[in-house]
Design an enzyme around this catalytic site. Structure first.
Site, mmCIF file in Angstrom:
data_model
loop_
_atom_site.group_PDB
_atom_site.id
_atom_site.type_symbol
_atom_site.label_atom_id
_atom_site.label_comp_id
_atom_site.label_asym_id
_atom_site.label_seq_id
_atom_site.Cartn_x
_atom_site.Cartn_y
_atom_site.Cartn_z
ATOM 1 N N TRP A 295 23.678 26.372 44.438
ATOM 2 C CA TRP A 295 22.694 27.528 45.214
ATOM 3 C C TRP A 295 21.665 27.845 44.168
ATOM 4 O O TRP A 295 20.959 28.561 44.578
ATOM 5 C CB TRP A 295 24.026 28.588 45.058
ATOM 6 C CG TRP A 295 24.979 28.655 46.080
ATOM 7 C CD1 TRP A 295 25.179 27.665 47.106
ATOM 8 C CD2 TRP A 295 25.909 29.655 46.468
ATOM 9 N NE1 TRP A 295 26.108 27.917 48.064
ATOM 10 C CE2 TRP A 295 26.685 29.013 47.618
ATOM 11 C CE3 TRP A 295 26.145 30.958 45.848
ATOM 12 C CZ2 TRP A 295 27.681 29.740 48.071
ATOM 13 C CZ3 TRP A 295 27.303 31.374 46.368
ATOM 14 C CH2 TRP A 295 27.844 31.132 47.640
ATOM 15 N N GLU B 198 15.454 21.054 36.616
ATOM 16 C CA GLU B 198 14.884 22.225 36.231
ATOM 17 C C GLU B 198 15.316 23.010 35.068
ATOM 18 O O GLU B 198 14.324 23.518 34.468
ATOM 19 C CB GLU B 198 15.368 23.384 37.524
ATOM 20 C CG GLU B 198 14.837 22.937 38.900
ATOM 21 C CD GLU B 198 15.527 23.399 40.034
ATOM 22 O OE1 GLU B 198 16.544 24.103 40.181
ATOM 23 O OE2 GLU B 198 15.167 22.800 41.250
ATOM 24 N N GLU C 131 18.911 12.576 40.860
ATOM 25 C CA GLU C 131 18.092 13.373 41.565
ATOM 26 C C GLU C 131 16.603 13.292 41.208
ATOM 27 O O GLU C 131 16.096 13.608 40.250
ATOM 28 C CB GLU C 131 18.533 15.066 41.251
ATOM 29 C CG GLU C 131 20.103 15.379 41.449
ATOM 30 C CD GLU C 131 19.867 17.046 41.817
ATOM 31 O OE1 GLU C 131 20.531 17.270 42.826
ATOM 32 O OE2 GLU C 131 19.463 17.973 40.785
ATOM 33 N N GLY D 280 13.371 19.878 46.489
ATOM 34 C CA GLY D 280 12.923 21.125 47.187
ATOM 35 C C GLY D 280 11.650 20.810 47.980
ATOM 36 O O GLY D 280 10.710 21.494 48.278
ATOM 37 N N SER E 14 16.540 17.277 48.662
ATOM 38 C CA SER E 14 16.449 17.196 50.312
ATOM 39 C C SER E 14 17.407 16.623 50.980
ATOM 40 O O SER E 14 16.862 16.059 51.992
ATOM 41 C CB SER E 14 14.916 16.761 50.613
ATOM 42 O OG SER E 14 13.904 17.575 49.743
ATOM 43 N N GLY F 14 20.760 21.337 47.291
ATOM 44 C CA GLY F 14 20.186 22.728 46.916
ATOM 45 C C GLY F 14 20.065 23.598 48.236
ATOM 46 O O GLY F 14 20.842 23.916 48.949
ATOM 47 N N GLY F 15 18.813 23.427 48.676
ATOM 48 C CA GLY F 15 18.282 24.370 49.937
ATOM 49 C C GLY F 15 19.415 24.244 51.061
ATOM 50 O O GLY F 15 19.537 25.348 51.434
#
Ligand code: 13P
Length: 253
Positions: free
Chosen positions: A10, A98, A168, A174, A214, A235-236
């Site tokens: 998240w 990140e 990743e 993203g 993605s 993620g998204g």
């Protein structure tokens, strides 16, 4: 078959109400998981305990998105692996790009985090992956091998077997630009060959390697159908209940 995992990351999204309703929308769906399948939600720290309680009935698990590389002490703002263990958290993402990029986490720091997770019985979901410039130069294999060597190569085979790896590629995170199923399969097979070179083929064959970048309902099945892709770190699309439910259903049976 090795474990197949759909993991939601998240990141730093959702207030408490949004978090509760997203989880309950996903938990409402009756998804019959096969024995080797697992669903994990990496939720923000403030929701860990609540989310852990909520998902346990469904047999799902919760992950922290990060942990400290220090055991305990005067480290304001940090969360120790021991704290995570004490509230029943079983997984922890380690080395997300990140964290590497914005918080300058090095392979050495990540090695310390992996060790602390293993000491406390948490499964580190160890992230690796290259930036676009590296892929454009064609040196992505060497780069990823370096990440694995510097953070994981000190482990015994028994320890390695307790780890999940997530590949990743940063250029796919993203951006809506997913790696193709071939690109993902090639890198996953390469990662498995690096593990086999160090710990032997049997050990390498047992390690779950997730793809992240993605992943969506529309591409999950194709990505997960590759032989060395054992699920996704999402993620998204994990912030949308129907999308994530479809991604769970796309895991290999
Ligand atoms: P997206 O699925 O939003 O590209 O993010 C991937 C990711 O970073 C999961 O950890």
């Amino acid at each position: 078959m090795r474990q197949q995992i759909a993991a939601a990351n998240w990141k730093m999204n959702l207030g408490l109400d949004g978090a509760k309703s997203l989880l309950s929308d996903i938990l409402k769906e009756d998804i019959a998981l096969a024995e080797q399948q697992q669903v994990i939600f990496a939720v923000p720290f403030p929701y860990l305990m609540l989310a852990n309680e909520q998902v346990q009935k469904a047999g799902y698990a919760i992950a922290a998105q990060n942990c400290s590389n220090k055991k305990s002490g005067a480290y304001t703002g940090e969360t120790s692996v021991e704290m995570l263990q004490s509230i029943g958290i079983r997984y922890c993402i380690v080395g997300h790009s990140e964290r590497r990029e914005y918080y300058h986490e090095t392979n050495q720091i990540l090695k310390e985090k992996v060790d602390l997770c293993l000491e406390q019985g948490l499964v580190p979901i160890f992230c690796c992956g290259e930036a676009l410039e590296i892929r454009e130069k064609g040196t992505e294999n060497d780069f990823v091998r370096g990440q694995l060597e510097e953070s994981l190569f000190h482990l015994t085979a028994e320890q390695l077997k307790k780890i999940v790896i997530a590949y990743e590629p940063i250029w796919a995170i993203g951006t809506g630009k997913t790696a193709t199923a071939e690109q993902a399969q090639q890198m996953h097979a390469f990662i498995r060959s690096v593990l086999a070179g160090k710990w032997g083929q049997n050990v390498a064959d047992d390690i779950t390697i997730l793809y992240g970048g993605s992943v969506k309902a529309s591409n999950a099945q194709e990505l997960f159908s590759s032989p060395d892709v054992d699920g996704g770190l999402v993620g998204g699309a994990s912030l949308n209940a129907p999308e994530f439910i479809a991604i769970i259903k796309a895991l290999k049976k």
